[in-house]
Motif scaffolding. Structure first.
Motif, PDB file in Angstrom:
ATOM      1  N   ASP A  34       0.838  -1.185   0.000  1.00  0.00           N
ATOM      2  CA  ASP A  34       0.000   0.000   0.000  1.00  0.00           C
ATOM      3  C   ASP A  34       0.887   1.254   0.000  1.00  0.00           C
ATOM      4  OD1 ASP A  34      -2.601   1.197   0.149  1.00  0.00           O
ATOM      5  OD2 ASP A  34      -2.029   1.820   2.177  1.00  0.00           O
ATOM      6  N   ILE A  35       1.838   1.279   0.925  1.00  0.00           N
ATOM      7  CA  ILE A  35       2.731   2.453   0.990  1.00  0.00           C
ATOM      8  C   ILE A  35       4.183   2.025   1.140  1.00  0.00           C
ATOM      9  CG2 ILE A  35       1.034   4.052   1.964  1.00  0.00           C
ATOM     10  CD1 ILE A  35       2.533   3.671   4.704  1.00  0.00           C
ATOM     11  N   TYR A  36       5.063   2.942   0.728  1.00  0.00           N
ATOM     12  CA  TYR A  36       6.500   2.818   0.960  1.00  0.00           C
ATOM     13  C   TYR A  36       6.931   4.120   1.633  1.00  0.00           C
ATOM     14  CZ  TYR A  36      11.512   2.684   0.015  1.00  0.00           C
ATOM     15  OH  TYR A  36      12.880   2.683   0.150  1.00  0.00           O
ATOM     16  N   VAL A  37       7.607   4.014   2.761  1.00  0.00           N
ATOM     17  CA  VAL A  37       8.023   5.204   3.505  1.00  0.00           C
ATOM     18  C   VAL A  37       9.552   5.276   3.504  1.00  0.00           C
ATOM     19  CG1 VAL A  37       7.917   6.405   5.732  1.00  0.00           C
ATOM     20  CG2 VAL A  37       5.991   4.977   4.997  1.00  0.00           C
ATOM     21  N   ASP A  38      10.089   6.413   3.044  1.00  0.00           N
ATOM     22  CA  ASP A  38      11.548   6.535   2.984  1.00  0.00           C
ATOM     23  C   ASP A  38      11.956   8.001   3.084  1.00  0.00           C
ATOM     24  OD1 ASP A  38      14.177   5.808   2.778  1.00  0.00           O
ATOM     25  OD2 ASP A  38      14.037   4.977   0.755  1.00  0.00           O
ATOM     26  N   GLY A  39      13.211   8.217   3.405  1.00  0.00           N
ATOM     27  CA  GLY A  39      13.773   9.564   3.461  1.00  0.00           C
ATOM     28  C   GLY A  39      14.346   9.945   2.104  1.00  0.00           C
ATOM     29  N   ALA A  40      15.087  11.043   2.060  1.00  0.00           N
ATOM     30  CA  ALA A  40      15.735  11.476   0.816  1.00  0.00           C
ATOM     31  C   ALA A  40      16.913  12.372   1.172  1.00  0.00           C
ATOM     32  CB  ALA A  40      14.753  12.239  -0.060  1.00  0.00           C
ATOM     33  N   GLN A  72       8.799  19.103  -7.476  1.00  0.00           N
ATOM     34  CA  GLN A  72       8.015  18.105  -8.234  1.00  0.00           C
ATOM     35  C   GLN A  72       8.009  16.743  -7.521  1.00  0.00           C
ATOM     36  OE1 GLN A  72      10.505  20.113  -9.952  1.00  0.00           O
ATOM     37  NE2 GLN A  72       8.767  21.482 -10.215  1.00  0.00           N
ATOM     38  N   LYS A  73       8.511  16.701  -6.301  1.00  0.00           N
ATOM     39  CA  LYS A  73       8.585  15.477  -5.478  1.00  0.00           C
ATOM     40  C   LYS A  73       9.533  14.441  -6.073  1.00  0.00           C
ATOM     41  CE  LYS A  73       3.813  15.846  -3.656  1.00  0.00           C
ATOM     42  NZ  LYS A  73       2.882  16.349  -4.636  1.00  0.00           N
ATOM     43  N   MET A  74      10.515  14.906  -6.852  1.00  0.00           N
ATOM     44  CA  MET A  74      11.579  14.017  -7.337  1.00  0.00           C
ATOM     45  C   MET A  74      12.734  14.114  -6.355  1.00  0.00           C
ATOM     46  SD  MET A  74      11.498  15.284 -11.225  1.00  0.00           S
ATOM     47  CE  MET A  74      10.191  14.904 -12.368  1.00  0.00           C
ATOM     48  N   MET A  75      13.498  13.031  -6.247  1.00  0.00           N
ATOM     49  CA  MET A  75      14.488  12.975  -5.175  1.00  0.00           C
ATOM     50  C   MET A  75      15.862  12.527  -5.653  1.00  0.00           C
ATOM     51  SD  MET A  75      11.937  10.834  -2.722  1.00  0.00           S
ATOM     52  CE  MET A  75      11.149  10.149  -4.161  1.00  0.00           C
ATOM     53  N   ILE A  76      16.871  12.861  -4.839  1.00  0.00           N
ATOM     54  CA  ILE A  76      18.155  12.149  -4.879  1.00  0.00           C
ATOM     55  C   ILE A  76      18.184  11.315  -3.619  1.00  0.00           C
ATOM     56  CG2 ILE A  76      20.646  12.359  -4.496  1.00  0.00           C
ATOM     57  CD1 ILE A  76      20.800  14.555  -6.437  1.00  0.00           C
ATOM     58  N   ASP A  94      15.635  23.413  -5.158  1.00  0.00           N
ATOM     59  CA  ASP A  94      14.922  23.706  -6.409  1.00  0.00           C
ATOM     60  C   ASP A  94      15.428  22.790  -7.520  1.00  0.00           C
ATOM     61  OD1 ASP A  94      13.185  25.636  -5.492  1.00  0.00           O
ATOM     62  OD2 ASP A  94      14.737  27.180  -5.580  1.00  0.00           O
ATOM     63  N   VAL A  95      16.753  22.601  -7.564  1.00  0.00           N
ATOM     64  CA  VAL A  95      17.355  21.775  -8.615  1.00  0.00           C
ATOM     65  C   VAL A  95      18.122  20.633  -7.964  1.00  0.00           C
ATOM     66  CG1 VAL A  95      19.015  21.743 -10.532  1.00  0.00           C
ATOM     67  CG2 VAL A  95      17.580  23.759 -10.154  1.00  0.00           C
ATOM     68  N   LEU A  96      17.783  19.383  -8.369  1.00  0.00           N
ATOM     69  CA  LEU A  96      18.480  18.223  -7.790  1.00  0.00           C
ATOM     70  C   LEU A  96      19.967  18.293  -8.140  1.00  0.00           C
ATOM     71  CD1 LEU A  96      15.967  15.313  -8.561  1.00  0.00           C
ATOM     72  CD2 LEU A  96      16.266  16.555  -6.407  1.00  0.00           C
ATOM     73  N   GLY A  97      20.800  17.913  -7.186  1.00  0.00           N
ATOM     74  CA  GLY A  97      22.245  17.932  -7.406  1.00  0.00           C
ATOM     75  C   GLY A  97      22.879  19.214  -6.869  1.00  0.00           C
ATOM     76  N   SER A  98      22.056  20.155  -6.364  1.00  0.00           N
ATOM     77  CA  SER A  98      22.621  21.436  -5.890  1.00  0.00           C
ATOM     78  C   SER A  98      23.450  21.281  -4.626  1.00  0.00           C
ATOM     79  CB  SER A  98      21.544  22.469  -5.575  1.00  0.00           C
ATOM     80  OG  SER A  98      20.374  22.287  -6.230  1.00  0.00           O
ATOM     81  N   THR A  99      23.032  20.380  -3.731  1.00  0.00           N
ATOM     82  CA  THR A  99      23.736  20.312  -2.444  1.00  0.00           C
ATOM     83  C   THR A  99      24.348  18.945  -2.189  1.00  0.00           C
ATOM     84  OG1 THR A  99      21.741  19.583  -1.268  1.00  0.00           O
ATOM     85  CG2 THR A  99      22.114  21.951  -1.391  1.00  0.00           C
ATOM     86  N   PHE A 100      23.887  17.930  -2.926  1.00  0.00           N
ATOM     87  CA  PHE A 100      24.286  16.555  -2.591  1.00  0.00           C
ATOM     88  C   PHE A 100      24.806  15.855  -3.843  1.00  0.00           C
ATOM     89  CE2 PHE A 100      23.809  12.232  -1.022  1.00  0.00           C
ATOM     90  CZ  PHE A 100      24.078  12.375   0.329  1.00  0.00           C
ATOM     91  N   PRO A 101      25.969  15.168  -3.759  1.00  0.00           N
ATOM     92  CA  PRO A 101      26.445  14.439  -4.941  1.00  0.00           C
ATOM     93  C   PRO A 101      25.513  13.271  -5.247  1.00  0.00           C
ATOM     94  CG  PRO A 101      27.807  13.916  -3.035  1.00  0.00           C
ATOM     95  CD  PRO A 101      26.851  15.009  -2.596  1.00  0.00           C
ATOM     96  N   LEU A 102      25.417  12.932  -6.525  1.00  0.00           N
ATOM     97  CA  LEU A 102      24.493  11.871  -6.934  1.00  0.00           C
ATOM     98  C   LEU A 102      25.151  10.497  -6.773  1.00  0.00           C
ATOM     99  CD1 LEU A 102      21.844  10.996  -8.353  1.00  0.00           C
ATOM    100  CD2 LEU A 102      23.139  11.109 -10.498  1.00  0.00           C
ATOM    101  N   VAL A 106      26.301   0.169 -14.650  1.00  0.00           N
ATOM    102  CA  VAL A 106      25.510   0.888 -13.636  1.00  0.00           C
ATOM    103  C   VAL A 106      24.345  -0.010 -13.224  1.00  0.00           C
ATOM    104  CG1 VAL A 106      23.919   2.830 -13.244  1.00  0.00           C
ATOM    105  CG2 VAL A 106      26.124   3.228 -14.354  1.00  0.00           C
ATOM    106  N   VAL A 107      24.208  -0.212 -11.924  1.00  0.00           N
ATOM    107  CA  VAL A 107      23.085  -1.006 -11.420  1.00  0.00           C
ATOM    108  C   VAL A 107      21.887  -0.080 -11.234  1.00  0.00           C
ATOM    109  CG1 VAL A 107      22.300  -2.490  -9.524  1.00  0.00           C
ATOM    110  CG2 VAL A 107      24.677  -2.572 -10.275  1.00  0.00           C
ATOM    111  N   THR A 108      22.081   1.008 -10.547  1.00  0.00           N
ATOM    112  CA  THR A 108      21.021   1.997 -10.303  1.00  0.00           C
ATOM    113  C   THR A 108      21.665   3.350 -10.062  1.00  0.00           C
ATOM    114  OG1 THR A 108      20.137   0.329  -8.786  1.00  0.00           O
ATOM    115  CG2 THR A 108      18.934   2.400  -8.905  1.00  0.00           C
ATOM    116  N   ASN A 109      20.958   4.413 -10.406  1.00  0.00           N
ATOM    117  CA  ASN A 109      21.444   5.722  -9.960  1.00  0.00           C
ATOM    118  C   ASN A 109      20.432   6.306  -8.980  1.00  0.00           C
ATOM    119  OD1 ASN A 109      19.843   8.072 -11.394  1.00  0.00           O
ATOM    120  ND2 ASN A 109      20.066   6.428 -12.913  1.00  0.00           N
ATOM    121  N   GLY A 110      20.898   7.266  -8.198  1.00  0.00           N
ATOM    122  CA  GLY A 110      20.100   7.760  -7.067  1.00  0.00           C
ATOM    123  C   GLY A 110      19.047   8.785  -7.418  1.00  0.00           C
TER     124      GLY A 110
END
Ligand code: 5RP
Length: 219
Positions: free
Chosen positions: A77-83, A89-93, A124-132, A193-197
């Motif tokens: 039903d749900i998945y709960v996780d941090g980011a 737009q609710k997109m995450m790294i 505002d823009v993904l990648g601004s503060t955290f490396p991918l 590449v298996v997955t990217n963040g």
């Protein structure tokens, strides 16, 4: 109010999305650890959980919550996780804790992704503060690194970290991720590449932000 207190507020507010008699998808990280602790108080009302990391699995068991494998459930039903970062737009790294692949797998099982964060994670823009973070098959580490450089990134090998799947992590600096959906697909197409963040193809449905004024819910 400190960051941990804001994480706790968001985690506790996440409980309102947990339905009785369901199996809950649970991510990983320090905010999720707060959620697991809070979920312990509801353990008799749920069937159990599917965990996205070995650490979360251990913590759920310590709370007396039954843990199922992803192969044992048809859906959640749900998945709960941090980011690590979340945009408007609710997109995450994700992947600061190196659990990105299993997180994507468990998230893909769920009808609703509930993202619990403290207010520092909003960008505002993904990648601004955290490396991918990019999870890579060990034998492909150098060649994937070179491809990431061609794409404008500055990959850094996360020394001493082996994922739950036996792979390595490259943290890519200098990526301004202006088109997260296209970038997520492009990086996944690099051999090795298996997955990217980037979590854009399947972003969050609900964001709960812990702030000094309380938990703010964006649906
Ligand atoms: C782990 C993750 C975590 O959700 C992310 O790193 C956020 O962690 P925290 O809740 O500790 O701030 O993606 O792979």
């Amino acid at each position: 109010m400190n960051q941990l207190e804001m994480k706790k507020l968001a985690a506790k507010a996440g409980l309102q999305y947990v339905k009785a008699d369901t199996i809950v998808g649970v991510g990983s990280g320090s905010t999720v650890n707060c959620f697991i602790e809070a979920l312990g108080a509801m353990k008799d009302q749920i069937k159990g959980a599917v965990a996205a990391s070995k650490t979360s699995e251990e913590l759920l068991k310590q709370q007396g919550i039954e843990v199922f494998s992803a192969n044992e459930v048809l859906g959640l039903d749900i998945y709960v996780d941090g980011a690590d970062e979340i945009n408007p737009q609710k997109m995450m790294i994700k992947g600061g804790g190196a659990a990105l692949t299993r997180e994507k797998i468990v998230a893909a099982l769920a009808k609703k992704f509930i993202c619990i964060v403290d207010e520092s994670k909003q960008v505002d823009v993904l990648g601004s503060t955290f490396p991918l973070p990019v999870e890579v098959i060990p034998m492909a580490r150098s060649q994937v690194g070179r491809k990431l450089v061609v794409l404008g990134g500055a990959p850094e090998y996360r020394e001493g970290v082996v994922t739950d799947n036996g792979n390595v992590i490259l943290d890519v600096h200098n990526f301004a991720i202006l088109n997260p959906v296209e970038m997520e697909k492009e990086l996944n197409n690099i051999a090795g590449v298996v997955t990217n963040g980037i979590f854009a193809l399947r972003g969050a449905d609900v964001v709960i932000i812990g702030t000094p004024e309380g938990a703010k819910i964006i649906e």
